[in-house]
Design an enzyme around this catalytic site. Sequence first.
Site, PDB file in Angstrom:
ATOM      1  N   HIS A  10      33.017  22.441 -37.113  1.00 42.83           N
ATOM      2  CA  HIS A  10      32.220  21.583 -36.240  1.00 42.83           C
ATOM      3  C   HIS A  10      33.155  20.916 -35.254  1.00 42.83           C
ATOM      4  O   HIS A  10      34.237  20.479 -35.609  1.00 42.83           O
ATOM      5  CB  HIS A  10      31.508  20.517 -37.084  1.00 42.83           C
ATOM      6  CG  HIS A  10      30.541  19.687 -36.300  1.00 42.83           C
ATOM      7  ND1 HIS A  10      29.234  20.076 -36.111  1.00 42.83           N
ATOM      8  CD2 HIS A  10      30.687  18.515 -35.647  1.00 42.83           C
ATOM      9  CE1 HIS A  10      28.611  19.162 -35.380  1.00 42.83           C
ATOM     10  NE2 HIS A  10      29.478  18.198 -35.079  1.00 42.83           N
TER      11      HIS A  10
ATOM     12  N   ASP B 296      18.647  12.825 -39.491  1.00 45.62           N
ATOM     13  CA  ASP B 296      19.709  12.794 -38.476  1.00 45.62           C
ATOM     14  C   ASP B 296      19.175  13.292 -37.132  1.00 45.62           C
ATOM     15  O   ASP B 296      19.526  12.753 -36.085  1.00 45.62           O
ATOM     16  CB  ASP B 296      20.910  13.645 -38.904  1.00 45.62           C
ATOM     17  CG  ASP B 296      21.893  13.770 -37.749  1.00 45.62           C
ATOM     18  OD1 ASP B 296      22.445  12.730 -37.340  1.00 45.62           O
ATOM     19  OD2 ASP B 296      22.047  14.881 -37.214  1.00 45.62           O
TER      20      ASP B 296
ATOM     21  N   ARG C 250      19.718   7.694 -30.762  1.00 48.41           N
ATOM     22  CA  ARG C 250      21.038   7.162 -30.375  1.00 48.41           C
ATOM     23  C   ARG C 250      21.406   7.610 -28.976  1.00 48.41           C
ATOM     24  O   ARG C 250      21.963   6.853 -28.186  1.00 48.41           O
ATOM     25  CB  ARG C 250      22.116   7.644 -31.361  1.00 48.41           C
ATOM     26  CG  ARG C 250      22.083   6.905 -32.684  1.00 48.41           C
ATOM     27  CD  ARG C 250      22.908   7.615 -33.733  1.00 48.41           C
ATOM     28  NE  ARG C 250      24.281   7.799 -33.323  1.00 48.41           N
ATOM     29  CZ  ARG C 250      25.037   8.844 -33.679  1.00 48.41           C
ATOM     30  NH1 ARG C 250      24.552   9.792 -34.469  1.00 48.41           N
ATOM     31  NH2 ARG C 250      26.265   8.936 -33.253  1.00 48.41           N
TER      32      ARG C 250
ATOM     33  N   SER D 275      26.334  11.335 -39.266  1.00 44.00           N
ATOM     34  CA  SER D 275      25.512  12.351 -38.601  1.00 44.00           C
ATOM     35  C   SER D 275      26.123  13.743 -38.793  1.00 44.00           C
ATOM     36  O   SER D 275      25.461  14.687 -39.233  1.00 44.00           O
ATOM     37  CB  SER D 275      25.429  11.991 -37.107  1.00 44.00           C
ATOM     38  OG  SER D 275      25.008  13.069 -36.338  1.00 44.00           O
TER      39      SER D 275
ATOM     40  N   LYS E 193      24.795  16.882 -41.830  1.00 45.85           N
ATOM     41  CA  LYS E 193      24.402  18.265 -41.495  1.00 45.85           C
ATOM     42  C   LYS E 193      25.325  19.275 -42.164  1.00 45.85           C
ATOM     43  O   LYS E 193      24.896  20.315 -42.657  1.00 45.85           O
ATOM     44  CB  LYS E 193      24.445  18.459 -39.972  1.00 45.85           C
ATOM     45  CG  LYS E 193      23.295  17.770 -39.285  1.00 45.85           C
ATOM     46  CD  LYS E 193      23.386  17.887 -37.787  1.00 45.85           C
ATOM     47  CE  LYS E 193      24.511  17.050 -37.240  1.00 45.85           C
ATOM     48  NZ  LYS E 193      24.264  16.438 -35.959  1.00 45.85           N
TER      49      LYS E 193
HETATM   50  N1  URA Z   1      27.748  15.333 -33.150  1.00 43.55           N
HETATM   51  C1  URA Z   1      26.822  15.048 -34.099  1.00 43.55           C
HETATM   52  O1  URA Z   1      26.287  15.931 -34.739  1.00 43.55           O
HETATM   53  N2  URA Z   1      26.520  13.757 -34.309  1.00 43.55           N
HETATM   54  C2  URA Z   1      27.079  12.750 -33.640  1.00 43.55           C
HETATM   55  O2  URA Z   1      26.770  11.613 -33.901  1.00 43.55           O
HETATM   56  C3  URA Z   1      28.034  13.052 -32.657  1.00 43.55           C
HETATM   57  C4  URA Z   1      28.364  14.373 -32.437  1.00 43.55           C
END
Ligand code: URA
Length: 429
Positions: free
Chosen positions: A82, A161, A168, A183, A187
């Site tokens: 990620h 999320d 957000r 967040s 995931k």
């Molecule tokens: N990527 C995400 O999945 N969440 C965030 O809060 C920031 C970047």
Amino acid sequence: MTMLDIIEKKKRGLPLSDSEIEFAVGGYTDGVIPDYQMSAFLMAVYFNGMDDRELFSFTRCMINSGDVLNLSDISGVKADKHSTGGVGDKTTLIVVPMVASCGLKVAKMSGRGLGNTGGTVDKLESVRGFNTQPSGAEFTEQLKRVGAVLSGQTGKLAPADKKIYALRDATNTVDSIPLIASSVMSKKIASGADVIVLDVKVGRGTFMRSANDAELLADTMISIGESYGKKVSVVMSDMNEPLGFAIGNSLEVSEAVSALSGDAPDDLKELCNVLAAQMLSLGGFGTVSECERLAEDSISSGRALEKFKEIISAQGGDVDYMLNMPKAEFQYELKSVSDGYVGGIFADLCGAAAMKLGAGRVRKEDKIDPLAGVRLSKKRGDRVNAGDTLATLYTSERERLNEAAELMEKAFVIDGAPPKKRNLIIKIK
Ligand code: URA
């Protein structure tokens, strides 16, 4: 218990109990708590933070708000990566086939972009026919057969999320360390991988502007991941300048294909090799230096490119189309007005220019122009003469060119002397 009491407590910097956090996250996900109250809560977290217990509890509520994938029937170690997001970041398109061609299974779920340029899903959708929404059965079958899947996030994974992140984004509360860490990790944990490599960007082209904040974010994500028994590694990388030459969806796919064919700009190559080596090493393929060699070999042998074509075609993508992506109808070449050296290229301005050209979206419902974007011709440290092309701008709507060109003019710094070398990799944790 009411949401107003919870907001009041957080506003005054008092820690919340597990049941208060469950009430807030569960109530918002179910639509009982309205956006305006969740927004006030998020702003209170933005200013007052969360302690470790609150953070773990908040993350757990987001994980448990939806499905948690169980990949244990699939043999071998399953890995995920990620990036916290940056300009020109197409590393997923390169690193996933690199490591998959070495035998590491990758179940990658990516998001759409908001701001700057598209996310990995938008990039992949610029390939004609590519399906970013395989069903659960297709996902598992492809992971077993091909060894990698590049999928969009299903609505059933961490839905809390999904909803909170969108809010957000609309309330300017993205750049909060506990909110980002929970967040991202909710995931990643719900996606079921055993090994997670995170690329935390630092600099002008991302929301972590300082290395100290980025390091705190990295440590926070590692501790959440480890508490779920995951092996986590973080690469902190510089995002003051765009990664590679291409910014924009189809342009980035083409650059990924070139990189997989052994023709990558130095910065992109370095970061992809580091990320791939971290994934392979955590996945049990050897020491980091042994895995660096495996990663390099996956490119020089042509195996990584073949694996990418296999993934694209398994998901319905037209490989010939991808290898010869069309170019946008309207183009503009930005020329240097002076002689010198490229002293820097501001990533945030390049991202903003790509947005103006149609490569990203301001609101969730905006449509992306897959062919829009910027291709740099020069990188930091390159010698330039007046009249040389610095970058080419691409769009399908001519009227978008002017404003984008103005931004790109400001993005390039031309100096009389070469700049100091920049370290792309800031730290590996
Ligand atoms: N990527 C995400 O999945 N969440 C965030 O809060 C920031 C970047």
